[in-house]
Motif scaffolding. Structure first.
Motif, PDB file in Angstrom:
ATOM      1  N   PRO A  78       7.033  -0.323 -47.483  1.00  0.00           N
ATOM      2  CA  PRO A  78       7.650  -1.100 -47.331  1.00  0.00           C
ATOM      3  C   PRO A  78       7.823  -2.576 -48.215  1.00  0.00           C
ATOM      4  O   PRO A  78       8.913  -2.899 -47.662  1.00  0.00           O
ATOM      5  CB  PRO A  78       7.646  -0.992 -45.843  1.00  0.00           C
ATOM      6  N   PRO A  88       8.897  -2.386 -40.166  1.00  0.00           N
ATOM      7  CA  PRO A  88       9.336  -0.913 -40.757  1.00  0.00           C
ATOM      8  C   PRO A  88       8.563   0.465 -40.643  1.00  0.00           C
ATOM      9  O   PRO A  88       9.912   1.883 -41.019  1.00  0.00           O
ATOM     10  CB  PRO A  88       8.786  -1.138 -42.567  1.00  0.00           C
ATOM     11  N   ARG A 101      11.239   2.354 -42.637  1.00  0.00           N
ATOM     12  CA  ARG A 101      11.318   2.865 -44.183  1.00  0.00           C
ATOM     13  C   ARG A 101      11.251   4.826 -43.923  1.00  0.00           C
ATOM     14  O   ARG A 101      10.229   5.094 -43.284  1.00  0.00           O
ATOM     15  CB  ARG A 101       9.849   3.141 -44.832  1.00  0.00           C
ATOM     16  N   GLU A 366      15.552  -0.805 -44.548  1.00  0.00           N
ATOM     17  CA  GLU A 366      16.278   0.609 -45.022  1.00  0.00           C
ATOM     18  C   GLU A 366      16.732   0.941 -43.230  1.00  0.00           C
ATOM     19  O   GLU A 366      15.888   0.757 -42.267  1.00  0.00           O
ATOM     20  CB  GLU A 366      15.987   1.282 -46.118  1.00  0.00           C
TER      21      GLU A 366
END
Length: 389
Positions: A78, A88, A101, A366
């Protein structure tokens, strides 16, 4: 009640499966799929010089047609976790987006495929088809983000040794560029990694006549190999491309002519080449440029990343139709981008890549819109319904 792809993806994100760690992701999938009637196998593969990798193969049904969903639960690290808006590995939703992630690459794709399969089975009394025919499987690896040695290639070989075959595969990698439904990957360029080594004779820089500087020869060969295009492209692929990525002589002394110089390179090549043919072409060009003065050698890294492309036909038409029904878009059939595990699967059955939009993959924060997870699940459901009619 329909399966929830957001909840399934969030549970996968909460498993810190940084490659090649399993992190609990395969355990979660095993439990979920077993509860739906799948026979589940967990396989750990070994290779000297590489880390052991755990993989999963799950199947329901014993006959054809056989559709497999492929993917990977391992993720890249991450990075600086404090830079993330949400942790994450929290799998939390904010502003209509699921963060974490692997949300895009590619736990989201797996979550949608699992949800679609569960819904499909529920509508057929726990069977791929109401008459009991057909098979659905999941082929999940744990090292796609690493060197891909102990994952998909060996899992495919193990499945084949059991006498099982696939008719078609959908790989849930993030294939779309800007919007869900804009791109399907039907092929990929090949990839060849290698080292160019030039050997000379070490000596003192004050007496160059007593030495042979390999750097001179290396520069000559680099210029020759990059000076002429490998090809002009093909009907489905852009031109092949060679790129040198590092040059090293290992020399920490300024008054020493080194005895050896190395350069590392990668070639992304199209369907006008094979791996062996490309190696022969490189050697011929280097030999012509080297003449009798330059002593060189190529060392190629083990590779089975050849070119593949899926012929358009009923299967690709079916996938395009399902995408259009849900999104209203007709996707481009693309061969762009890097490599994926599809390069291994293509040796066993036709494979297409279709997953989420890849804009935030491998980045801090993400994330994937919840609506895209819902839509992708709907697309996979339609594919399953059409496939097993």
């Amino acid at each position: 009640m329909p399966a929830d792809p957001v909840a399934i993806t969030a549970d996968l994100i909460r498993c810190p499966s940084v490659t090649p760690a399993e992190g609990g992701a395969l355990t979660f999938l095993e439990k979920t799929l077993k509860a739906a009637g799948f026979t589940v196998h967990r396989k750990v593969f070994h290779e000297p010089g590489a880390e052991d990798v755990e993989n999963l193969y799950a199947r329901i049904g014993t006959n054809g047609p056989h559709l497999t969903f492929a993917g990977h639960t391992d993720v890249v690290p991450p990075g600086e976790e404090t830079a993330w808006t949400l942790p994450p590995f929290s799998g939390e939703v904010k502003g209509g987006e699921l963060y974490g992630r692997g949300a895009v690459d590619m736990k989201g794709g797996i979550g949608c495929a699992v949800a679609a399969a569960l819904d499909h089975l529920a509508g057929n009394g726990g069977k791929p088809q109401k008459d009991g025919k057909g098979s659905i499987s999941f082929l999940i690896t744990g090292d796609e983000e690493s060197i891909a040695v102990n994952g998909t290639p060996k899992l495919l070989s193990w499945v084949a040794e059991m006498g099982e075959t696939f008719d078609h595969c959908i790989l849930g990698e993030p294939s779309n560029v800007n919007e869900l439904g804009d791109t399907i990957k039907i092929g990929r360029r090949g990839s060849l990694n290698g080292h160019l080594i030039v050997r000379g004779r070490q000596g003192h820089v004050a007496y160059p006549h007593r030495a042979v500087n390999p750097i001179r020869g290396l520069v000559r060969l680099i210029e020759a190999l990059q000076g002429e295009p490998l090809d002009t492209g093909s009907e489905l692929f852009p031109p092949s491309h060679l790129e040198f990525t590092s040059v090293d002589v290992g020399n920490k002394t300024v008054n020493l002519i080194p005895g050896e110089a190395r350069a590392r390179f990668n070639i992304r090549f199209n369907d006008r080449h094979t791996l062996d043919g490309l190696k022969e072409l490189l050697h011929a060009r280097a030999k012509k440029a080297a003449g009798a003065e330059v002593n060189f050698e190529f060392m190629f890294e083990p590779s089975n990343a050849g070119v593949f492309v899926v012929k358009q036909g009923p299967f690709t038409d079916m996938v395009v139709g399902a995408i259009s029904e849900v999104t209203g878009r007709k996707p481009d059939l693309s061969t762009s981008g890097g490599t994926s595990d599809a390069r291994f699967i293509a040796a066993y059955c036709p494979v297409v890549e279709f997953g989420l939009v890849g804009q935030t993959m491998h980045q801090v924060d993400e994330r994937v819109p919840v609506k895209d997870l819902t839509a992708l699940t709907g697309i996979y459901r339609r594919i399953l319904g059409a496939y097993f009619k």
